[in-house]
Motif scaffolding. Structure first.
Motif: not given
Length: 230
Positions: A73, A143, A147-150
């Motif tokens: 990330e 995630l 499935l998205r980064s914080q």
């Protein structure tokens, strides 16, 4: 092996007890690590480039010395995202020693690999006391849905104050202010969930509505602003 003349002239003194290295905790066991193949663990680490224009959070799952899983990330640098794509392909299948001495394209990713290597070989991993460690794929739990980064993105100036742009819940669309102009809540869109719905056939407008939520006292705000324009 070559020895100096001084060493050659010395007499031989017998070595005393040799108990080996101190055991380190690895996946619920105490291991005397002597070879790279003795190393296992799941852990995270952060790296940065020399100008500190961007950062990388790297997550590795190592089994018997080999990297079985990698989550890369990146933040703050557009070129770093392409570096992450290459690094993710490079890392898996390598031993942690190979990965430490491999060009991972971006210096921030290289630095993150260095930091992880130290954690792993010293037994300071997230899975140190977990029997059999964590399954390959465990990093995706960080995630969440979609499935998205914080990511948290905030901007502020002394003259105009703060703007919330991205929170853990998602992309901030509006910020709610009270009568005195202070933030009391915000509206957001969970982009990961929205895209999942759209891919399954939900019309975009409907998906947007279903994936829009709010936090705090947003509903009772005296004024609403678009943090990117107002």
């Amino acid at each position: 092996m070559q020895y100096s003349n001084e060493v050659e002239q010395m007499c031989c003194v017998k070595k005393g007890p040799n108990h080996g290295p101190s055991p380190i905790p690895e996946e619920g066991k105490w291991i005397q690590a002597k070879e790279i193949s003795d190393i296992s663990g799941f852990t995270h680490g952060v790296g940065w480039c020399a100008p500190q224009q961007g950062a990388c959070k790297l997550t590795l799952n190592v089994k018997n010395g080999v990297i079985e899983e990698a989550l890369v990330e990146t933040l703050g640098c557009s070129g770093m995202t392409h570096s992450a794509a290459m690094a993710a392909e490079i890392l898996t299948g390598k031993t942690i020693l190979e990965a430490l001495n491999t060009d991972l394209v971006c210096d921030a990713i290289n630095t993150a690999m260095r930091e992880l290597f130290l954690q792993i070989v010293y037994g300071r991993t997230q899975s140190a006391f977990s029997d059999d460690g964590l399954v390959v794929g465990a990093s995706l739990e960080d995630l969440g849905k979609g499935l998205r980064s914080q990511v948290g993105t905030m901007f502020s100036t002394k003259k105009k104050g703060v703007r919330y742009l991205e929170m853990a819940e998602g992309y901030v669309t509006r910020v709610g202010l009270d009568e005195e102009g202070e933030i009391i809540g915000y509206e957001f869109v969970h982009l990961g969930k929205m895209m999942d719905m759209i891919k399954k056939g939900t019309p975009a407008d409907e998906a947007l509505k279903k994936c829009t939520g709010s936090y705090g006292r947003f509903a009772t705000a005296a004024k609403y602003i678009d943090p990117r324009k107002e």
